[in-house]
Design a protein around this motif. Sequence first.
Motif, PDB file in Angstrom:
ATOM      1  N   PRO A   1      53.856  81.465 111.048  1.00 42.53           N
ATOM      2  CA  PRO A   1      52.459  81.433 111.491  1.00 42.53           C
ATOM      3  C   PRO A   1      51.514  81.903 110.380  1.00 42.53           C
ATOM      4  O   PRO A   1      51.877  82.746 109.560  1.00 42.53           O
ATOM      5  N   GLU A   2      50.316  81.357 110.377  1.00 46.49           N
ATOM      6  CA  GLU A   2      49.324  81.656 109.323  1.00 46.49           C
ATOM      7  C   GLU A   2      49.067  83.158 109.185  1.00 46.49           C
ATOM      8  O   GLU A   2      48.901  83.666 108.083  1.00 46.49           O
ATOM      9  N   GLU A   3      49.053  83.886 110.306  1.00 51.48           N
ATOM     10  CA  GLU A   3      48.740  85.325 110.246  1.00 51.48           C
ATOM     11  C   GLU A   3      49.867  86.158 109.647  1.00 51.48           C
ATOM     12  O   GLU A   3      49.658  87.313 109.280  1.00 51.48           O
ATOM     13  N   GLU A   4      51.051  85.589 109.505  1.00 50.89           N
ATOM     14  CA  GLU A   4      52.170  86.313 108.895  1.00 50.89           C
ATOM     15  C   GLU A   4      52.362  85.986 107.417  1.00 50.89           C
ATOM     16  O   GLU A   4      53.236  86.552 106.770  1.00 50.89           O
ATOM     17  N   VAL A   5      51.572  85.077 106.886  1.00 52.26           N
ATOM     18  CA  VAL A   5      51.684  84.699 105.472  1.00 52.26           C
ATOM     19  C   VAL A   5      50.926  85.716 104.641  1.00 52.26           C
ATOM     20  O   VAL A   5      49.787  86.064 104.942  1.00 52.26           O
ATOM     21  N   ARG A   6      51.569  86.190 103.573  1.00 51.87           N
ATOM     22  CA  ARG A   6      50.946  87.200 102.722  1.00 51.87           C
ATOM     23  C   ARG A   6      50.557  86.619 101.375  1.00 51.87           C
ATOM     24  O   ARG A   6      51.154  85.669 100.902  1.00 51.87           O
ATOM     25  N   GLY A   7      49.556  87.210 100.770  1.00 53.35           N
ATOM     26  CA  GLY A   7      49.189  86.886  99.389  1.00 53.35           C
ATOM     27  C   GLY A   7      48.255  85.704  99.238  1.00 53.35           C
ATOM     28  O   GLY A   7      47.139  85.846  98.774  1.00 53.35           O
ATOM     29  N   LEU A   8      48.693  84.530  99.593  1.00 49.33           N
ATOM     30  CA  LEU A   8      47.927  83.297  99.417  1.00 49.33           C
ATOM     31  C   LEU A   8      47.839  82.573 100.757  1.00 49.33           C
ATOM     32  O   LEU A   8      48.640  82.831 101.648  1.00 49.33           O
ATOM     33  N   PRO A   9      46.900  81.654 100.886  1.00 48.29           N
ATOM     34  CA  PRO A   9      46.883  80.828 102.097  1.00 48.29           C
ATOM     35  C   PRO A   9      48.162  80.003 102.213  1.00 48.29           C
ATOM     36  O   PRO A   9      48.825  79.686 101.215  1.00 48.29           O
ATOM     37  N   LYS A  10      48.498  79.635 103.412  1.00 48.37           N
ATOM     38  CA  LYS A  10      49.740  78.914 103.672  1.00 48.37           C
ATOM     39  C   LYS A  10      49.807  77.585 102.907  1.00 48.37           C
ATOM     40  O   LYS A  10      50.863  77.231 102.364  1.00 48.37           O
ATOM     41  N   VAL A  11      48.703  76.885 102.825  1.00 47.26           N
ATOM     42  CA  VAL A  11      48.676  75.598 102.113  1.00 47.26           C
ATOM     43  C   VAL A  11      49.016  75.794 100.638  1.00 47.26           C
ATOM     44  O   VAL A  11      49.760  75.006 100.038  1.00 47.26           O
TER      45      VAL A  11
ATOM     46  N   VAL B   1      61.056  79.209  90.926  1.00 45.83           N
ATOM     47  CA  VAL B   1      59.941  80.158  90.950  1.00 45.83           C
ATOM     48  C   VAL B   1      59.241  80.122  92.305  1.00 45.83           C
ATOM     49  O   VAL B   1      58.958  81.157  92.901  1.00 45.83           O
ATOM     50  N   GLY B   2      58.956  78.936  92.805  1.00 50.98           N
ATOM     51  CA  GLY B   2      58.246  78.794  94.070  1.00 50.98           C
ATOM     52  C   GLY B   2      59.013  79.359  95.255  1.00 50.98           C
ATOM     53  O   GLY B   2      58.496  80.212  95.982  1.00 50.98           O
ATOM     54  N   PRO B   3      60.256  78.913  95.483  1.00 53.26           N
ATOM     55  CA  PRO B   3      61.012  79.449  96.617  1.00 53.26           C
ATOM     56  C   PRO B   3      61.276  80.952  96.535  1.00 53.26           C
ATOM     57  O   PRO B   3      61.162  81.657  97.530  1.00 53.26           O
ATOM     58  N   VAL B   4      61.603  81.443  95.365  1.00 54.25           N
ATOM     59  CA  VAL B   4      61.859  82.880  95.219  1.00 54.25           C
ATOM     60  C   VAL B   4      60.576  83.674  95.432  1.00 54.25           C
ATOM     61  O   VAL B   4      60.577  84.728  96.079  1.00 54.25           O
ATOM     62  N   ALA B   5      59.443  83.173  94.924  1.00 63.02           N
ATOM     63  CA  ALA B   5      58.163  83.854  95.140  1.00 63.02           C
ATOM     64  C   ALA B   5      57.824  83.882  96.630  1.00 63.02           C
ATOM     65  O   ALA B   5      57.344  84.896  97.145  1.00 63.02           O
ATOM     66  N   TRP B   6      58.063  82.783  97.333  1.00 62.88           N
ATOM     67  CA  TRP B   6      57.788  82.758  98.777  1.00 62.88           C
ATOM     68  C   TRP B   6      58.646  83.781  99.520  1.00 62.88           C
ATOM     69  O   TRP B   6      58.158  84.543 100.340  1.00 62.88           O
ATOM     70  N   ILE B   7      59.932  83.812  99.221  1.00 64.30           N
ATOM     71  CA  ILE B   7      60.832  84.728  99.917  1.00 64.30           C
ATOM     72  C   ILE B   7      60.499  86.176  99.581  1.00 64.30           C
ATOM     73  O   ILE B   7      60.504  87.047 100.451  1.00 64.30           O
TER      74      ILE B   7
END
Length: 125
Positions: free
Chosen positions: A25-35, A49-55
């Motif tokens: 959910p959008e409210e649980e995303v940290r740092g940057l917008p979900k998009v 880089v992308g997947p590890v940064a997300w996790i």
Amino acid sequence: MLRYLPFLLVLALWIYAFIDCLNTPEEEVRGLPKVVWVLVILLFGEVLVGPVAWIAVGRARRGTAGAAPGRGRRGGWTAPDDNPEFLDSLRADNKQAEQLLQDREADLRRRENELRRRESGEDAT
């Protein structure tokens, strides 16, 4: 077959991060917008880089702090030893079992006393 293993592991991590990002959910995303996170995962997936940064940074931690009783942070299942409703039901069951045990012990004492009285009465006659 082993030469394809690194590629398959990278692909699996990329797919996991992408689907996890989409389902969060959008409210649980940290740092940057979900998009933006989706774009980071898609653009930098090959080099991990992308997947590890997300996790590591993008998704909220999966703890139960602030969750409703009996529910996890996302409304899922909570372990029984962390669920106050389950623990209360165990206490109630324990009280019922203790009461049943006390009743049976009292009945056993009553029967033993009755048997002793009969035996002592038969011996006297």
